[in-house]
Design a protein around this motif. Structure first.
Motif, PDB file in Angstrom:
ATOM      1  N   ARG A  61       0.832  -1.203   0.000  1.00 37.26           N
ATOM      2  CA  ARG A  61       0.000   0.000   0.000  1.00 37.26           C
ATOM      3  C   ARG A  61       0.866   1.253   0.000  1.00 37.26           C
ATOM      4  O   ARG A  61       0.574   2.229  -0.701  1.00 37.26           O
ATOM      5  CB  ARG A  61      -0.955  -0.003   1.192  1.00 37.26           C
ATOM      6  CG  ARG A  61      -2.049  -1.055   1.063  1.00 37.26           C
ATOM      7  CD  ARG A  61      -3.187  -0.863   2.063  1.00 37.26           C
ATOM      8  NE  ARG A  61      -2.774  -0.579   3.408  1.00 37.26           N
ATOM      9  CZ  ARG A  61      -2.623  -1.482   4.378  1.00 37.26           C
ATOM     10  NH1 ARG A  61      -2.841  -2.756   4.123  1.00 37.26           N
ATOM     11  NH2 ARG A  61      -2.271  -1.118   5.586  1.00 37.26           N
ATOM     12  N   VAL A  78      -2.856  -4.076  -9.207  1.00 39.15           N
ATOM     13  CA  VAL A  78      -3.627  -5.261  -8.858  1.00 39.15           C
ATOM     14  C   VAL A  78      -3.210  -5.677  -7.463  1.00 39.15           C
ATOM     15  O   VAL A  78      -2.026  -5.737  -7.159  1.00 39.15           O
ATOM     16  CB  VAL A  78      -3.354  -6.424  -9.838  1.00 39.15           C
ATOM     17  CG1 VAL A  78      -4.019  -7.703  -9.366  1.00 39.15           C
ATOM     18  CG2 VAL A  78      -3.785  -6.071 -11.242  1.00 39.15           C
ATOM     19  N   SER A  79      -4.194  -5.939  -6.619  1.00 42.05           N
ATOM     20  CA  SER A  79      -3.917  -6.530  -5.316  1.00 42.05           C
ATOM     21  C   SER A  79      -4.248  -8.005  -5.413  1.00 42.05           C
ATOM     22  O   SER A  79      -5.312  -8.375  -5.906  1.00 42.05           O
ATOM     23  CB  SER A  79      -4.761  -5.888  -4.223  1.00 42.05           C
ATOM     24  OG  SER A  79      -4.567  -6.590  -3.006  1.00 42.05           O
ATOM     25  N   VAL A  82      -6.545  -8.389  -0.934  1.00 42.56           N
ATOM     26  CA  VAL A  82      -7.652  -7.532  -0.505  1.00 42.56           C
ATOM     27  C   VAL A  82      -7.605  -6.208  -1.256  1.00 42.56           C
ATOM     28  O   VAL A  82      -6.559  -5.816  -1.756  1.00 42.56           O
ATOM     29  CB  VAL A  82      -7.598  -7.267   1.026  1.00 42.56           C
ATOM     30  CG1 VAL A  82      -7.713  -8.567   1.798  1.00 42.56           C
ATOM     31  CG2 VAL A  82      -6.344  -6.518   1.421  1.00 42.56           C
ATOM     32  N   PRO A  83      -8.744  -5.503  -1.341  1.00 41.87           N
ATOM     33  CA  PRO A  83      -8.721  -4.204  -2.014  1.00 41.87           C
ATOM     34  C   PRO A  83      -7.947  -3.175  -1.194  1.00 41.87           C
ATOM     35  O   PRO A  83      -7.689  -3.375  -0.010  1.00 41.87           O
ATOM     36  CB  PRO A  83     -10.202  -3.815  -2.116  1.00 41.87           C
ATOM     37  CG  PRO A  83     -10.893  -4.631  -1.096  1.00 41.87           C
ATOM     38  CD  PRO A  83     -10.088  -5.860  -0.872  1.00 41.87           C
ATOM     39  N   TYR A  84      -7.594  -2.087  -1.854  1.00 42.59           N
ATOM     40  CA  TYR A  84      -6.917  -0.987  -1.178  1.00 42.59           C
ATOM     41  C   TYR A  84      -7.772  -0.520  -0.008  1.00 42.59           C
ATOM     42  O   TYR A  84      -8.997  -0.580  -0.073  1.00 42.59           O
ATOM     43  CB  TYR A  84      -6.688   0.160  -2.171  1.00 42.59           C
ATOM     44  CG  TYR A  84      -5.941   1.325  -1.557  1.00 42.59           C
ATOM     45  CD1 TYR A  84      -4.552   1.327  -1.533  1.00 42.59           C
ATOM     46  CD2 TYR A  84      -6.622   2.392  -1.001  1.00 42.59           C
ATOM     47  CE1 TYR A  84      -3.860   2.370  -0.961  1.00 42.59           C
ATOM     48  CE2 TYR A  84      -5.936   3.442  -0.426  1.00 42.59           C
ATOM     49  CZ  TYR A  84      -4.559   3.423  -0.411  1.00 42.59           C
ATOM     50  OH  TYR A  84      -3.885   4.466   0.168  1.00 42.59           O
ATOM     51  N   GLY A  88     -11.719   0.430  -0.086  1.00 43.72           N
ATOM     52  CA  GLY A  88     -11.427   0.145  -1.485  1.00 43.72           C
ATOM     53  C   GLY A  88     -11.223   1.388  -2.329  1.00 43.72           C
ATOM     54  O   GLY A  88     -11.000   1.298  -3.525  1.00 43.72           O
ATOM     55  N   ARG A  89     -11.303   2.565  -1.705  1.00 49.95           N
ATOM     56  CA  ARG A  89     -11.138   3.827  -2.449  1.00 49.95           C
ATOM     57  C   ARG A  89      -9.701   4.331  -2.330  1.00 49.95           C
ATOM     58  O   ARG A  89      -9.019   4.085  -1.345  1.00 49.95           O
ATOM     59  CB  ARG A  89     -12.090   4.895  -1.901  1.00 49.95           C
ATOM     60  CG  ARG A  89     -13.530   4.544  -2.002  1.00 49.95           C
ATOM     61  CD  ARG A  89     -14.424   5.678  -1.494  1.00 49.95           C
ATOM     62  NE  ARG A  89     -13.952   6.292  -0.276  1.00 49.95           N
ATOM     63  CZ  ARG A  89     -14.285   5.913   0.956  1.00 49.95           C
ATOM     64  NH1 ARG A  89     -15.076   4.880   1.134  1.00 49.95           N
ATOM     65  NH2 ARG A  89     -13.824   6.546   2.019  1.00 49.95           N
TER      66      ARG A  89
END
Length: 97
Positions: A61, A78-79, A82-84, A88-89
């Motif tokens: 991150r 691309v993760s 898990v999303p950022y 996720g934003r």
């Protein structure tokens, strides 16, 4: 040429846990080498145009955020897990490409 023995990092554990386990067990660990390698890896990742990482890791991150800081744009990324964060934003200062 860069001389660095990367075998010390051969593990499935995050570096934070490996360092703590080594320190707790009294094992010898070259903290300076760990710090230098970490800074170098982060600098190289932050210079990428595309990022593939694991966002369960602060390291990936942070690399993405440094790319955004350097370019002013969100790079293709691309993760693998898990999303950022932030739901996720991306952070408000980042502009989508």
């Amino acid at each position: 040429s860069l001389e660095m023995d990367r075998d010390v990092f051969d593990s499935n554990w995050y570096i934070e846990y490996r360092m703590k386990a080594a320190l707790d067990s009294g094992a010898e660990m070259d903290l300076e080498a760990v710090a230098e390698s970490t800074a170098l890896d982060l600098a190289l990742l932050a210079d990428c145009d595309i990022l593939v990482g694991t966002f369960s890791s602060h390291f990936s991150r942070l690399a993405l955020e440094l790319i955004v800081a350097r370019t002013g744009q969100v790079p293709p990324y691309v993760s693998l897990d898990v999303p950022y964060g932030l739901g996720g934003r991306m952070p408000p200062y980042a502009q989508d490409q």
